[in-house]
Scaffold this active site. Structure first.
Site, PDB file in Angstrom:
ATOM      1  CG  LEU A  82      -2.125  -1.032   1.207  1.00 68.57           C
ATOM      2  CD1 LEU A  82      -2.750  -0.849   2.740  1.00 68.57           C
ATOM      3  CD2 LEU A  82      -3.334  -0.713   0.279  1.00 68.57           C
ATOM      4  CG  ASP A  83       1.546   3.978  -3.241  1.00 63.30           C
ATOM      5  OD1 ASP A  83       2.432   2.922  -3.288  1.00 63.30           O
ATOM      6  OD2 ASP A  83       0.932   4.180  -4.508  1.00 63.30           O
ATOM      7  N   PRO A  84       2.194   5.157   0.731  1.00 64.39           N
ATOM      8  CG  PRO A  84       4.220   6.272   0.950  1.00 64.39           C
ATOM      9  CD  PRO A  84       3.472   5.448   0.209  1.00 64.39           C
TER      10      PRO A  84
END
Length: 456
Positions: free
Chosen positions: A75-77
């Site tokens: 998951l991206d930040p």
């Protein structure tokens, strides 16, 4: 009577879900919880520890103490939600979660397109949004249901022959080949349409467009990029396993193209041309103000729930919905609510009400009450990490006091060696976070040592 919590064979081998918060990367989240796993009796394997110490080169996903840990889909930040963690033999089962269907909830903010399609990066363009209604969004979503062809986001996302596409643009070089599209299956529904807040507490949203804009140099690169991508065109994606090995894609950034079939085309023999929705913003066009000159309001948000097949660019869908509405949009919130059999929602609310482990200890951890579904809330890990820091400080102080009091070398070794400290940490009941892991843990088969059999 509540069902007793049973502990699987130790050390644990399998999978469990955590609720990643928005902000840190997936890797930073794993790095944060790894010390807890290393020091827990649930994962301690003396034989593996001894073997790891004797190795000069560490294996992939293996810590310095022999524990293997990985995740089943980054998951991206900006994004939060379900992050599947695999430990020991569980890491060999993580590919299943890369290929499974996933469910997301995402909030899009109208009127503004960004380079990354989310609120983390610069604005590409802004446009009038006042004409958009909830009914307009409902109609547009029909274009994104079923099987669609997606072109991966192009700005700084794709690589071709090991080189980012924007590098081709900077060097004014054509792309070696067309960009492959991918077929995705999407189920999507609108679950909220919310105006911006005018007064505190009025129920409106508080999201704002990003402040950062592209520099002149970045605009120049972007123009070249769109030109070379347009010149190269696209081609249907190949079946899994037949993609060019040198072409990779990462799930973040600028205008993509989503191709969808109209109802008329679906009713034909499949020979009709497919309608393509594409939007390249005019970077010289003056910004449209965030506060409307027509009604004095800021733009509304729309919230969608999606179930998507593997490899779908969720941000691209929100972005392309904005394109179809004629005003653009970008993601301000993205939550993965389900990945395979693991769900985000469960007992997070009850657990988040525990302010500290000391204030409300889980009595009799072997007798667990309440639901066992959902992912482990990040607040549980925060409490565990804070408790660990406190324990380390206490151990350090007690060790120094023992030395000051004249304890012998033998006494120091007996009481304060790494093995002695480890044994003390393993004593007593399970900690809160260990209990929550056991509630959700999915064990995987482990081969019997020295044979071809398996144990569960």
């Amino acid at each position: 009577m509540p069902k007793a919590l049973t502990t699987p064979t130790l050390p644990l081998n399998g999978l469990f879900p955590i609720a990643k918060p928005s902000g840190p990367s997936s890797m930073k989240v794993i790095d944060a919880i790894t010390p807890l796993l290393l020091e827990s009796k649930l994962f301690d394997d003396p034989e593996r520890r001894r073997h790891a110490k004797g190795q000069s080169k560490r294996k992939k996903n293996t810590t310095h103490m022999g524990l293997k840990i990985g995740q089943g889909g980054t998951l991206d930040p900006l994004a939060d939600g379900v992050l599947v963690i695999g430990v020991n033999r569980g890491t060999k089962h993580l590919n299943k979660y890369l290929e499974c269907t996933k469910q997301y909830e995402s909030i899009g903010l109208l009127g503004c397109m960004t380079t990354s399609m989310d609120s983390e990066d610069p604005v590409l363009s802004t446009a009038a949004w006042e004409h958009v209604t909830r009914e307009d969004i409902e109609k547009v979503l029909d274009r994104f249901r079923g099987e669609i062809d997606q072109v991966p986001p192009i700005f700084s996302a794709l690589k071709m022959d090991g080189k980012h596409l924007y590098e081709y643009a900077r060097e004014s070089k054509p792309l070696p080949r067309p960009i492959p599209t991918r077929k995705c299956t999407v189920s999507i529904e609108l679950i909220d349409f919310r105006p911006a807040s005018i007064n505190p507490g009025d129920g409106g949203h508080e999201y704002r467009w990003p402040d950062k804009r592209l520099s002149e140099e970045e605009k120049k690169v972007f123009r070249k990029l769109t030109d070379i991508v347009s010149a190269a065109g696209t081609e249907p994606g190949k079946p899994k396993g037949q993609h060019e090995p040198s072409t990779t894609a990462a799930p973040s950034t600028a205008p993509s193209t989503t191709t969808t079939k109209t109802e008329e085309e679906e009713a034909t023999d499949g020979k009709s041309e497919v309608k393509t929705e594409s939007f390249v913003p005019d970077l010289e066009k003056p910004d449209y103000p965030e506060v409307s000159p027509i009604n004095g309001l800021r733009p509304p948000t729309f919230k969608v729930r999606m179930t998507v097949s593997s490899g779908t660019y969720v941000r691209s869908i929100v972005h392309d919905v904005g394109v179809a509405l004629g005003c653009g949009a970008h993601v301000v919130e993205l939550t993965r609510t389900r990945q395979g059999e693991f769900s985000l929602y469960g007992d997070e609310q009850a657990l988040s009400e525990i302010t500290t482990a000391e204030e409300d200890k889980l009595e009799g951890v072997e007798e667990v009450t309440g639901p066992t579904g959902g992912s482990i809330p990040w607040s549980v890990w925060e409490r565990a990490l804070a408790e660990r820091e406190k324990s380390i400080a206490t151990e350090k102080q007690e060790r120094e006091e023992a030395m000051m009091s004249g304890a012998s070398a033998e006494e120091m070794h007996t009481n304060w060696s790494q093995e002695a400290i480890r044994q003390r940490r393993h004593q007593g009941e399970h900690k809160e976070w260990e209990t929550e892991v056991l509630r959700r843990f999915v064990t995987v088969p482990v081969p019997l040592s020295g044979g071809h059999g398996w144990r569960e």
